[in-house]
Design a protein around this motif. Sequence first.
Motif, PDB file in Angstrom:
ATOM      1  N   ASP A 292      -2.390   5.428  -0.530  1.00  0.00           N
ATOM      2  CA  ASP A 292      -3.380   4.469  -0.002  1.00  0.00           C
ATOM      3  C   ASP A 292      -3.868   3.471  -1.046  1.00  0.00           C
ATOM      4  O   ASP A 292      -4.719   2.626  -0.735  1.00  0.00           O
ATOM      5  N   LYS A 293      -3.315   3.536  -2.242  1.00  0.00           N
ATOM      6  CA  LYS A 293      -3.671   2.549  -3.266  1.00  0.00           C
ATOM      7  C   LYS A 293      -2.790   1.315  -3.126  1.00  0.00           C
ATOM      8  O   LYS A 293      -1.591   1.423  -2.828  1.00  0.00           O
ATOM      9  N   LYS A 294      -3.363   0.134  -3.358  1.00  0.00           N
ATOM     10  CA  LYS A 294      -2.591  -1.101  -3.341  1.00  0.00           C
ATOM     11  C   LYS A 294      -2.034  -1.353  -4.740  1.00  0.00           C
ATOM     12  O   LYS A 294      -2.767  -1.317  -5.737  1.00  0.00           O
TER      13      LYS A 294
ATOM     14  N   THR B 118       0.858  -1.185   0.000  1.00  0.00           N
ATOM     15  CA  THR B 118       0.000   0.000   0.000  1.00  0.00           C
ATOM     16  C   THR B 118       0.889   1.228   0.000  1.00  0.00           C
ATOM     17  O   THR B 118       1.792   1.352   0.823  1.00  0.00           O
TER      18      THR B 118
END
Length: 329
Positions: free
Chosen positions: A307-309, A273
Amino acid sequence: MLRIENVSFAYDDISILDNINMRIQRREHVAIIGESGCGKSTLLKIIYGLMDLEQGEIFWEDEPILGPAYYLVPGAPFMKYLSQDFDLMPFITVKENISQYLSVFYPEELQKRTETLLAMIELTAFADKKVNTLSGGQQQRVALARVLAQKPEILLLDEPFSHMDNFMKNSLRRNIFGYLKENGITCIVATHDYHDVLPFTDKVFVLRDQRVMAKGKPMELYRNPRDLYIASLFGEANHISIDVLKSYANTKRKIIVYAHEFRVSETSGIPVTVKKSYPMGSHFLAKGETGDGEVIFFNAPLEPVVDKKIFLNVSLETINQRLLQAVHE
């Protein structure tokens, strides 16, 4: 050859250097690298003869290098040391500082050498300016030209580009290290900047905890760093378990992976993340976190969304290269 044999040194019973051994060939360019306070500057001063040795010996060919206890004026005559204090004459001009040690009995040679050195440090337009009117970076360049005017057999450089802005550093590195090679001058540079090391030196000594912890050709140390400390001297790096890099692996042995060795994927790889990203010009340096809370720094061509995977991959070639190195050590 410069031989440094079993050298140890302490300030007020605080050990700075412990059993240092080095061999430096004539005309060789060597870097001494390590974190601040590891003893780089102290070692240069000892090599030059500014400090008395408590243990060990130093020789240039068969001539011992001794400290101020033996010589009224310390410092070997065939060697020059450029410290972070420039030791210039502030109230005379740039060209007068550079030509100070050149013979006035050969005015044409004096003028030619002065002009050559002025061009090398890119200060020809400032030749008639008094040194005290120059910036710190310009003064550092004058100090470099001044020691080179004396044609030393060995040149010791302590953070030689630390006062210069990035606009000047790259061309000056090429100019100065090229000049030293062309003139057969042995050079030892103490630095924390790998841009002084990788393109210009023949050998590297890594200092840590008062000792030489690694030595070798610069690109070999860079490609196959023994541990995270050595890798961090060349760039952002991570210490990661094989089973994190490849889920099918059944070993928790860790290897070094540089940030630039990761490739970003939207579909498969190590799931992380994104926590933060830093624009670096040609790319973004990003901080990611695995599900187990392990932090990984990696490069990304485009700005990753916080916060993006995403998924990270490392080539098998890189993994095998680092594993092979670990087996040989």
